[in-house]
Scaffold this motif. Structure first.
Motif, mmCIF file in Angstrom:
data_model
loop_
_atom_site.group_PDB
_atom_site.id
_atom_site.type_symbol
_atom_site.label_atom_id
_atom_site.label_comp_id
_atom_site.label_asym_id
_atom_site.label_seq_id
_atom_site.Cartn_x
_atom_site.Cartn_y
_atom_site.Cartn_z
ATOM 1 N N LEU A 375 58.511 -81.102 36.226
ATOM 2 C CA LEU A 375 59.438 -80.350 35.395
ATOM 3 C C LEU A 375 58.870 -80.035 34.021
ATOM 4 C CD1 LEU A 375 61.188 -81.982 37.584
ATOM 5 C CD2 LEU A 375 63.101 -81.520 36.084
ATOM 6 N N GLU A 376 57.653 -80.518 33.752
ATOM 7 C CA GLU A 376 57.008 -80.229 32.467
ATOM 8 C C GLU A 376 56.523 -78.789 32.396
ATOM 9 O OE1 GLU A 376 54.046 -83.405 31.551
ATOM 10 O OE2 GLU A 376 54.826 -84.211 33.444
ATOM 11 N N ARG A 377 56.247 -78.191 33.549
ATOM 12 C CA ARG A 377 55.814 -76.796 33.626
ATOM 13 C C ARG A 377 56.282 -76.239 34.961
ATOM 14 N NH1 ARG A 377 50.115 -76.361 35.753
ATOM 15 N NH2 ARG A 377 49.715 -78.330 36.810
ATOM 16 N N VAL A 378 56.664 -74.987 34.968
ATOM 17 C CA VAL A 378 57.251 -74.391 36.164
ATOM 18 C C VAL A 378 56.711 -72.986 36.357
ATOM 19 C CG1 VAL A 378 59.388 -75.733 36.022
ATOM 20 C CG2 VAL A 378 59.253 -73.508 34.873
ATOM 21 N N ASP A 379 56.750 -72.520 37.616
ATOM 22 C CA ASP A 379 56.534 -71.101 37.872
ATOM 23 C C ASP A 379 57.874 -70.520 38.313
ATOM 24 O OD1 ASP A 379 56.899 -71.649 40.604
ATOM 25 O OD2 ASP A 379 54.759 -71.661 41.047
ATOM 26 N N CYS A 380 57.851 -69.252 38.733
ATOM 27 C CA CYS A 380 59.122 -68.589 39.000
ATOM 28 C C CYS A 380 59.897 -69.253 40.134
ATOM 29 C CB CYS A 380 58.910 -67.104 39.293
ATOM 30 S SG CYS A 380 57.879 -66.742 40.726
ATOM 31 N N PHE A 381 59.192 -69.745 41.137
ATOM 32 C CA PHE A 381 59.895 -70.314 42.279
ATOM 33 C C PHE A 381 60.262 -71.775 42.051
ATOM 34 C CE2 PHE A 381 60.486 -68.592 46.685
ATOM 35 C CZ PHE A 381 61.450 -69.509 47.060
ATOM 36 N N THR A 382 59.400 -72.560 41.430
ATOM 37 C CA THR A 382 59.768 -73.960 41.192
ATOM 38 C C THR A 382 60.926 -74.052 40.206
ATOM 39 O OG1 THR A 382 58.020 -74.219 39.520
ATOM 40 C CG2 THR A 382 57.500 -74.887 41.776
ATOM 41 N N LEU A 383 61.010 -73.109 39.278
ATOM 42 C CA LEU A 383 62.179 -73.067 38.393
ATOM 43 C C LEU A 383 63.455 -72.946 39.223
ATOM 44 C CD1 LEU A 383 63.667 -72.731 35.669
ATOM 45 C CD2 LEU A 383 63.143 -70.274 35.815
ATOM 46 N N ALA A 384 63.450 -72.023 40.181
ATOM 47 C CA ALA A 384 64.616 -71.847 41.044
ATOM 48 C C ALA A 384 64.876 -73.102 41.873
ATOM 49 C CB ALA A 384 64.403 -70.640 41.958
ATOM 50 N N ASP A 385 63.820 -73.715 42.406
ATOM 51 C CA ASP A 385 63.958 -74.955 43.165
ATOM 52 C C ASP A 385 64.703 -76.025 42.366
ATOM 53 O OD1 ASP A 385 62.643 -74.170 45.457
ATOM 54 O OD2 ASP A 385 60.773 -75.190 44.996
ATOM 55 N N TYR A 386 64.244 -76.237 41.135
ATOM 56 C CA TYR A 386 64.786 -77.335 40.347
ATOM 57 C C TYR A 386 66.233 -77.065 39.930
ATOM 58 C CZ TYR A 386 59.874 -78.720 40.186
ATOM 59 O OH TYR A 386 58.593 -79.075 40.538
ATOM 60 N N VAL A 387 66.533 -75.818 39.595
ATOM 61 C CA VAL A 387 67.919 -75.494 39.240
ATOM 62 C C VAL A 387 68.841 -75.695 40.441
ATOM 63 C CG1 VAL A 387 69.473 -73.617 38.560
ATOM 64 C CG2 VAL A 387 67.292 -73.931 37.365
ATOM 65 N N GLU A 388 68.417 -75.225 41.611
ATOM 66 C CA GLU A 388 69.261 -75.389 42.804
ATOM 67 C C GLU A 388 69.430 -76.859 43.171
ATOM 68 O OE1 GLU A 388 71.191 -73.502 45.037
ATOM 69 O OE2 GLU A 388 71.088 -72.318 43.216
ATOM 70 N N ALA A 389 68.381 -77.649 43.046
ATOM 71 C CA ALA A 389 68.491 -79.071 43.364
ATOM 72 C C ALA A 389 69.405 -79.778 42.367
ATOM 73 C CB ALA A 389 67.106 -79.714 43.382
ATOM 74 N N LEU A 390 69.309 -79.416 41.096
ATOM 75 C CA LEU A 390 70.166 -80.027 40.076
ATOM 76 C C LEU A 390 71.634 -79.705 40.322
ATOM 77 C CD1 LEU A 390 67.959 -79.418 36.923
ATOM 78 C CD2 LEU A 390 68.784 -81.654 37.699
ATOM 79 N N LYS A 391 71.921 -78.512 40.829
ATOM 80 C CA LYS A 391 73.313 -78.133 41.095
ATOM 81 C C LYS A 391 73.945 -79.028 42.159
ATOM 82 C CE LYS A 391 73.889 -73.688 41.727
ATOM 83 N NZ LYS A 391 73.537 -72.298 42.120
ATOM 84 N N ARG A 392 73.121 -79.682 42.957
ATOM 85 C CA ARG A 392 73.602 -80.536 44.042
ATOM 86 C C ARG A 392 73.505 -82.021 43.705
ATOM 87 N NH1 ARG A 392 71.831 -75.788 45.949
ATOM 88 N NH2 ARG A 392 72.448 -75.085 48.035
ATOM 89 N N SER A 393 73.300 -82.363 42.431
ATOM 90 C CA SER A 393 72.899 -83.733 42.101
ATOM 91 C C SER A 393 73.633 -84.288 40.884
ATOM 92 C CB SER A 393 71.396 -83.777 41.805
ATOM 93 O OG SER A 393 70.655 -83.106 42.790
ATOM 94 N N THR A 394 73.767 -85.613 40.890
ATOM 95 C CA THR A 394 74.192 -86.337 39.697
ATOM 96 C C THR A 394 73.298 -87.550 39.449
ATOM 97 O OG1 THR A 394 75.798 -87.617 40.990
ATOM 98 C CG2 THR A 394 76.613 -85.614 39.885
ATOM 99 N N SER A 395 72.326 -87.778 40.327
ATOM 100 C CA SER A 395 71.410 -88.915 40.182
ATOM 101 C C SER A 395 70.015 -88.490 40.635
ATOM 102 C CB SER A 395 71.871 -90.104 41.019
ATOM 103 O OG SER A 395 71.749 -89.814 42.406
ATOM 104 N N ARG A 396 69.018 -89.328 40.317
ATOM 105 C CA ARG A 396 67.645 -89.005 40.732
ATOM 106 C C ARG A 396 67.527 -88.926 42.253
ATOM 107 N NH1 ARG A 396 62.946 -92.163 37.316
ATOM 108 N NH2 ARG A 396 63.693 -91.708 35.196
#
Length: 553
Positions: A375-396
């Motif tokens: 998460l220290e650096r992202v490209d266009c697709f990993t940014l989308a990956d991380y946002v979508e995963a965060l929307k489904r999460s409250t813990s690591r």
């Protein structure tokens, strides 16, 4: 858009705001394992490996290796000298392999030619049965109120099948196939949604008519009742009609016939099937119920996965990325009750200013895939990956599990199962997003793409199949105010690719900003090299068209 290793610009005219997320595979061979062969020759019919060589082997996610390993496991399961522990390991891989291959018909051209001729009929029947059964059921959002119990020994069940065959003229292998499909030979203890009960899944009223006063839950009584029922429905005259009366689905009839054919050709096939576990097809993908699973009421699948899966140890997460993740998870918890647009905006806002970074994912046809959360650096697709995963999460742990579901097909971390193309999010089940492009305007254009095949020859990602897919895009000139009014904050907007082997070349998140709509995206331009908000109107002037996916949550 494909993603895998190294970025390059595909179209010189795409400038200013377009970050090329088209990727070309690179990487070195694995140190301890040779690369998968590229020829379609079948592996030799070598003797099954010993317990030391077979038991620890994990399931492959590469279709060529998957087919080679499956052939080895099929031989192992048919070898009477194979130790019981090795049989179980081989059967579990066999089941998982058929489920994985069954979901990927695009892998057929790679996998099927690698199956030895003497195993080809077994392979074809198993793949067809898997696809027929999968077509019968929709993914469920809850896990059922079942208990998983040990089935009766295979030899004991075989005695009951033979007894029913002798009494009623119904082939033993058909009865075994029904017992297998209905409850995994009695592993599933519970009532179906329709009210069916017992190892052969009878409705109580039907069992009362055909059970001869027996116990609907007793394996012998249930198998004998199935023999009576099928015989009474004309099994001797029309087997398919009798099976259809058992379960009113032509797909069910075909699957039963497939499994029955495998058992008829070699009864040793029962050794593998009898060891198969119980999978549930859910909205979060396949979930394997453990042997001690017990639920008295349906369980939301996300709650179950969060409770039982400790996945954070499986991810490559640096201390800095972990700190960023924990901060983002605080926002995810704070916005858990917000509407989807607000959640997407708040979570993606956490990445504004994050440095652009290509090549953060690890894996290729010859390099083992790793689950990466950088998460220290992202490209266009990993940014989308991380946002979508965060929307489904409250813990690591929830984040890691969600990232696997977002980034990979079938919950399987592997180069072959990675969602390399933008439209995979809508095409792969369970869907991460819905392709709404064609609904936005009558000016949308549909094009048949051969994803991964370069127009100039060759492929973008060696080791992956070419997938034909119809892709809809909206020409940039047709994106007028009426179209923009239909977009929602959180929609994913891709830059349509003119090359027939790609769907898009870049992806960003649509945000209805206070100063007009913007595309929140990871920009590799020297003036940016970070996540920025780019005016949508400027972006549209640099691309031939757009593909729009709307997230399902």
């Amino acid at each position: 858009m494909s993603r895998g290793v190294r970025s390059r610009r595909v179209r010189q005219a795409v400038s200013a705001l377009v970050v090329a997320c088209v990727l070309v595979a690179t990487g070195c061979s694995e140190a301890n394992r040779p690369a998968a062969p590229t020829s379609t020759a079948s592996p030799s019919a070598a003797a099954p490996p010993t317990a030391e060589g077979l038991a620890p082997r994990p399931l492959a996610t590469d279709p060529a290796r998957l087919a080679d390993d499956l052939a080895t496991d099929e031989r192992t399961l048919r070898d009477p000298a194979t130790p019981d522990a090795v049989l179980s390991a081989a059967a579990h891989r066999q089941q998982a392999a058929y489920r994985l291959l069954g979901r990927h018909p695009e892998w057929d051209a790679i996998a099927r030619p690698r199956i030895p001729p003497d195993l080809l009929a077994v392979y074809d029947h198993n793949i067809d049965a898997r696809r027929q059964l999968a077509a019968m059921a929709r993914p469920r959002a809850t896990l059922p109120a079942w208990r998983i119990v040990a089935p009766r020994p295979a030899d004991e069940l075989m005695g009951y099948y033979r007894e029913a065959e002798a009494a009623f003229g119904v082939s033993w292998n058909v009865l075994a196939a029904i017992n297998f499909v209905e409850t995994a030979f009695g592993r599933v203890a519970g009532v179906s949604t329709a009210g069916a009960q017992g190892p052969m899944q009878f409705m109580p009223s039907t069992f009362a008519a055909y059970g001869a006063g027996g116990d609907i839950l007793a394996p012998r009584d249930a198998i004998m009742a199935a023999g009576r029922y099928l015989s009474a429905n004309g099994f001797a005259r029309d087997r398919d009609h009798a099976l259809y009366r058992y379960n009113n689905s032509l797909q069910y009839v075909r699957a039963i016939n497939d499994y029955a054919a495998v058992l008829a050709a070699d009864p040793a096939g029962l050794r593998g099937y009898h060891r198969w576990g119980v999978y549930v097809n859910t909205t979060a993908g396949d979930v394997l119920l453990p042997d001690d699973y017990a639920a008295t009421a349906p369980i939301p699948v996300e709650d179950y996965l969060a409770r039982v899966t400790k996945a954070s140890s499986a991810v490559r997460l640096s201390p800095t990325s972990a700190a960023i993740l924990d901060s983002a998870l605080t926002v995810a918890r704070d916005t858990s009750g917000a509407n989807p647009a607000e959640r997407s905006e708040r979570l993606s806002r956490q990445f504004l200013g994050t440095p652009y970074g290509a090549d953060t994912l690890v894996g290729s046809a010859t390099v083992p895939e790793q689950l990466v959360a950088e998460l220290e650096r992202v490209d266009c697709f990993t940014l989308a990956d991380y946002v979508e995963a965060l929307k489904r999460s409250t813990s690591r742990d929830q984040f890691v599990n969600a990232l696997i579901r977002v980034r990979y097909k079938d919950n399987a971390v592997g180069f072959a199962t990675r969602k390399h193309f933008f439209t995979d999010w809508a095409a792969a089940a369970p869907a991460i997003a819905t392709d709404i492009t064609a609904t936005l305007s009558p000016d949308a254009v549909e094009v048949t793409k051969h994803l991964n095949r370069k127009d100039a020859g060759g492929v973008y990602l060696p080791g992956l199949p070419v997938v034909s897919r119809t892709v809809a895009y909206l020409p940039s000139a047709a994106v007028d105010d009426d179209v923009v009014k239909q977009l929602r904050t959180g929609d994913y907007v891709g830059a349509y690719a003119e090359d027939g082997g790609l769907d898009v070349t870049h992806v960003g998140i649509y945000v209805a900003g206070p100063n007009g709509p913007v595309l929140r995206n990871a920009s590799s331009l020297k003036a940016n090299e970070k996540v920025v908000d780019s005016p949508l109107s400027d972006y549209l002037r640099t691309v031939p068209g757009i593909v729009v996916l709307r997230p399902v949550q």
